[in-house]
Design a protein around this motif. Structure first.
Motif, PDB file in Angstrom:
ATOM      1  N   GLU A 315     -10.913  34.906 -60.460  1.00 25.70           N
ATOM      2  CA  GLU A 315     -10.910  33.549 -60.379  1.00 25.70           C
ATOM      3  C   GLU A 315     -12.211  32.825 -59.819  1.00 25.70           C
ATOM      4  O   GLU A 315     -12.024  33.049 -58.446  1.00 25.70           O
ATOM      5  CB  GLU A 315     -10.556  33.336 -60.357  1.00 25.70           C
ATOM      6  CG  GLU A 315      -8.672  33.622 -61.382  1.00 25.70           C
ATOM      7  CD  GLU A 315      -7.334  32.923 -61.617  1.00 25.70           C
ATOM      8  OE1 GLU A 315      -7.233  32.289 -63.024  1.00 25.70           O
ATOM      9  OE2 GLU A 315      -7.121  32.158 -60.800  1.00 25.70           O
ATOM     10  N   LEU A 317     -13.651  28.785 -59.120  1.00 25.68           N
ATOM     11  CA  LEU A 317     -13.009  27.226 -60.230  1.00 25.68           C
ATOM     12  C   LEU A 317     -14.033  26.730 -59.513  1.00 25.68           C
ATOM     13  O   LEU A 317     -13.949  26.602 -57.323  1.00 25.68           O
ATOM     14  CB  LEU A 317     -11.422  26.796 -58.984  1.00 25.68           C
ATOM     15  CG  LEU A 317     -10.310  28.076 -59.985  1.00 25.68           C
ATOM     16  CD1 LEU A 317     -10.038  29.207 -60.089  1.00 25.68           C
ATOM     17  CD2 LEU A 317      -9.236  27.146 -60.249  1.00 25.68           C
ATOM     18  N   TYR A 318     -14.226  25.621 -59.144  1.00 25.08           N
ATOM     19  CA  TYR A 318     -15.398  24.553 -59.150  1.00 25.08           C
ATOM     20  C   TYR A 318     -14.619  23.463 -59.320  1.00 25.08           C
ATOM     21  O   TYR A 318     -14.572  22.820 -60.896  1.00 25.08           O
ATOM     22  CB  TYR A 318     -16.528  24.981 -59.346  1.00 25.08           C
ATOM     23  CG  TYR A 318     -17.777  23.687 -59.815  1.00 25.08           C
ATOM     24  CD1 TYR A 318     -17.929  23.410 -57.997  1.00 25.08           C
ATOM     25  CD2 TYR A 318     -18.452  22.019 -60.500  1.00 25.08           C
ATOM     26  CE1 TYR A 318     -18.552  22.379 -57.669  1.00 25.08           C
ATOM     27  CE2 TYR A 318     -19.113  21.873 -60.481  1.00 25.08           C
ATOM     28  CZ  TYR A 318     -19.773  21.652 -58.230  1.00 25.08           C
ATOM     29  OH  TYR A 318     -20.149  20.608 -58.724  1.00 25.08           O
ATOM     30  N   GLU A 321     -12.005  23.285 -61.918  1.00 26.96           N
ATOM     31  CA  GLU A 321     -12.191  23.909 -62.865  1.00 26.96           C
ATOM     32  C   GLU A 321     -12.866  25.353 -62.987  1.00 26.96           C
ATOM     33  O   GLU A 321     -13.606  26.040 -62.268  1.00 26.96           O
ATOM     34  CB  GLU A 321     -12.945  23.179 -63.756  1.00 26.96           C
ATOM     35  CG  GLU A 321     -13.739  23.679 -65.252  1.00 26.96           C
ATOM     36  CD  GLU A 321     -15.066  23.022 -65.440  1.00 26.96           C
ATOM     37  OE1 GLU A 321     -15.305  23.250 -66.716  1.00 26.96           O
ATOM     38  OE2 GLU A 321     -15.297  21.745 -64.779  1.00 26.96           O
ATOM     39  N   HIS A 322     -12.163  26.453 -64.115  1.00 26.37           N
ATOM     40  CA  HIS A 322     -12.064  27.917 -64.567  1.00 26.37           C
ATOM     41  C   HIS A 322     -14.552  27.904 -64.287  1.00 26.37           C
ATOM     42  O   HIS A 322     -14.381  27.110 -65.404  1.00 26.37           O
ATOM     43  CB  HIS A 322     -11.848  28.419 -65.029  1.00 26.37           C
ATOM     44  CG  HIS A 322     -10.431  28.634 -64.631  1.00 26.37           C
ATOM     45  ND1 HIS A 322     -10.032  29.799 -63.581  1.00 26.37           N
ATOM     46  CD2 HIS A 322      -9.392  27.857 -64.863  1.00 26.37           C
ATOM     47  CE1 HIS A 322      -8.730  29.912 -63.366  1.00 26.37           C
ATOM     48  NE2 HIS A 322      -8.240  28.680 -63.724  1.00 26.37           N
ATOM     49  N   ASN A 324     -15.822  30.946 -64.157  1.00 23.72           N
ATOM     50  CA  ASN A 324     -16.490  32.269 -64.767  1.00 23.72           C
ATOM     51  C   ASN A 324     -16.995  32.771 -65.983  1.00 23.72           C
ATOM     52  O   ASN A 324     -16.743  32.366 -66.891  1.00 23.72           O
ATOM     53  CB  ASN A 324     -15.060  33.542 -65.281  1.00 23.72           C
ATOM     54  CG  ASN A 324     -14.101  33.570 -63.932  1.00 23.72           C
ATOM     55  OD1 ASN A 324     -13.828  32.807 -62.479  1.00 23.72           O
ATOM     56  ND2 ASN A 324     -13.281  34.236 -62.905  1.00 23.72           N
TER      57      ASN A 324
END
Length: 511
Positions: A315, A317-318, A321-322, A324
């Motif tokens: 995963e 996450l930024y 928020e995912h 990918n």
């Protein structure tokens, strides 16, 4: 001509159109010494060595080799006169064995009747004499880059070189491999060989060289015994002003979690090293540095984060928020910026001018486009802001990007990427191929981003750079982390071992 002088160059000039690559270079290299040549990117070092090695024909000037006036029309002629050159980018055939690469082009015997037995014996004697441990039967594509460099050195020794030129020889080595390289070069000197050492790492110059020559703007600035200079003096001579590389870095004040990666595994592309289960995080206001020998998964990691390579597991996450598989343009809009490793391949468009490159990647934004038309006044104002703020030297906004120096090209990329006030900056080899003055500027910019609460992911092959700038350092080997800690809890020796795949006791593989 004095006997102790292995090489004398007088007034060498080499122009390419209106570009004066060498504009009257003078050089004296004493026999049996290690002579460093330093200068900014584009100063003329490589052109000078190519003229000496027969790859370029000088327009004027004189070259004396052991008292004999020479001018070589090909590298073969230079080799026949005892000059060998180890290029920064190795000249090897990966499908062949180590021994085959060493003797390639200098095969004994005639036709198909090659005396491999005698060649092998000669190569083994060279390796034994200088302590160069090589598996002569190994296929080159399967051996580490440090061993490939030893192979290149044995190649020139096998051809009888007495004057050896090394271009940025430590760029792909671990600290331990650098130490071993220096030992080997000192052995060459004891044996009467002469070494010309081209580098931008001033600490290496001070540690290894007997003499040093500084080149600036295609001319010789000066020549000194190493005992008469220090790093600050050399930096001043290279740039023409005082350079401050002693960074003042306040304690980090990490804030919110910006980037979190768990178990990242990417696909493999064209046989390169994939990311293989990487986990780490970066907070606002800190710099995470990733160090490793080139080709150990750096590209896969960055491309995976930026949506340029398929993520098979894990995963990303930024800001919670995912992301990918989110493409790069959407990541830009969300506040992710990237200073790419190869500025002319992935950071700029060669055919564009300064103005066009200044908005590259942001050119569809409302700031620059209205009713499907570019707003040229806004673009000009924006580009001029970057030029002023980041001290970019360019004749005009219309100047082709390729007319700017490497340092000014890099400053334009950095200015463009920071314009949108990103929350995350991914800086990949940010000082590659730029002069020491630009390095000083780039370091200060990255530290200011940290002060402004930006998260910075720094990926670099320069150990001193990573240790100086980073709050935490992670060591990458074959797509995995060998350890992660603060710089004051990691010695260079420990980092070097991890870069070679040896995990110190107690170090984890993720952060």
């Amino acid at each position: 001509m004095a006997k102790e002088e292995a090489l004398v160059i007088n007034g060498l000039k080499k122009h390419f159109g209106h570009v004066k690559a060498n504009d009257g270079i003078d050089l004296i290299v004493r026999a049996g010494t290690i002579h460093a040549i330093v200068g900014e990117n584009g100063a003329g070092k490589s052109t000078l060595m190519k003229s000496l090695f027969g790859l370029h024909q000088p327009d004027s000037g004189e070259i004396y080799l052991w008292g004999e006036k020479v001018q070589f029309s090909s590298p073969l002629q230079a080799l026949s006169h005892g000059i060998g050159m180890v290029h920064q980018h190795f000249m090897l055939v990966e499908a062949l064995s180590v021994l085959e690469n060493i003797i390639l082009g200098a095969e004994p015997g005639k036709g198909i009747l090659l005396s491999y037995k005698n060649s092998r014996k000669t190569v083994e004697e060279i390796c034994k004499k200088y302590g160069l441990d090589l598996d002569l039967d190994a296929i080159v594509e399967n051996v580490p880059v440090g061993i490939q460099q030893r192979l290149e050195i044995v190649k020139v020794l096998y051809r009888g070189a007495r004057l050896i030129i090394l271009d940025e020889p430590t760029a792909v080595l671990t600290p331990q491999e650098i130490d071993r390289m220096f030992e080997i070069l000192r052995e060459f000197k004891k044996d009467g060989c002469t070494v010309i050492f081209i580098t931008h790492k001033l600490n290496e110059v001070m540690a290894l060289a007997d003499d040093v020559t500084v080149i600036r703007d295609g001319r010789t600035v000066g020549h000194w015994p190493i005992s008469e200079v220090n790093e600050k003096i050399l930096a001043r001579q290279m740039v023409g002003r005082d350079v401050v590389l002693d960074l003042v870095k306040e304690d980090a004040q990490p804030a919110e979690l910006v980037l979190q990666i768990q178990g990242l595994q990417t696909e493999q592309v064209n046989g390169d090293q994939k990311a293989d289960g990487l986990s780490f995080n970066i907070r606002a206001g800190e710099i995470l540095g990733i160090i490793g020998v080139a080709g150990n998964g750096q590209d896969a990691l960055i491309e995976g984060i930026l949506g340029l390579r398929k993520v098979e597991k894990g995963e990303i996450l930024y800001l919670g928020e995912h992301i990918n598989g989110v493409d790069t343009s959407h990541l830009r809009q969300k506040g992710v910026s990237c200073i790419s490793a190869d500025r002319l391949k992935t950071g700029l468009v060669r055919e564009f001018n300064v103005r066009e490159n200044a908005i590259l990647g942001y050119h569809t934004g409302k700031e620059f486009v209205s009713n499907l038309l570019f707003q040229n006044k806004r673009i000009d104002h924006y580009a001029n802001q970057i030029i002023t703020e980041f001290q970019i030297k360019t004749p005009s906004l219309e100047a082709p990007i390729t007319t700017l120096s490497g340092g000014n090209q890099q400053k334009l990329i950095i200015g463009r990427e920071l314009h949108a006030n990103p929350k995350l900056i991914i800086a990949v080899q940010p000082t590659r191929g730029v002069d020491i003055g630009a390095i000083e500027f780039i370091y200060q910019v990255l530290l200011e981003c940290r002060r402004q609460n930006t998260a910075v992911l720094l990926v670099s092959n320069e150990l001193e750079e990573v240790l100086s700038l980073s709050d935490r350092v992670a060591v990458l080997y074959q797509g995995r982390f060998m350890g992660c800690n603060t710089p004051d809890h990691l010695s260079k020796e420990e980092i070097g071992l991890m870069m070679a795949g040896v995990r110190p006791e107690g170090e984890g593989g993720s952060e």
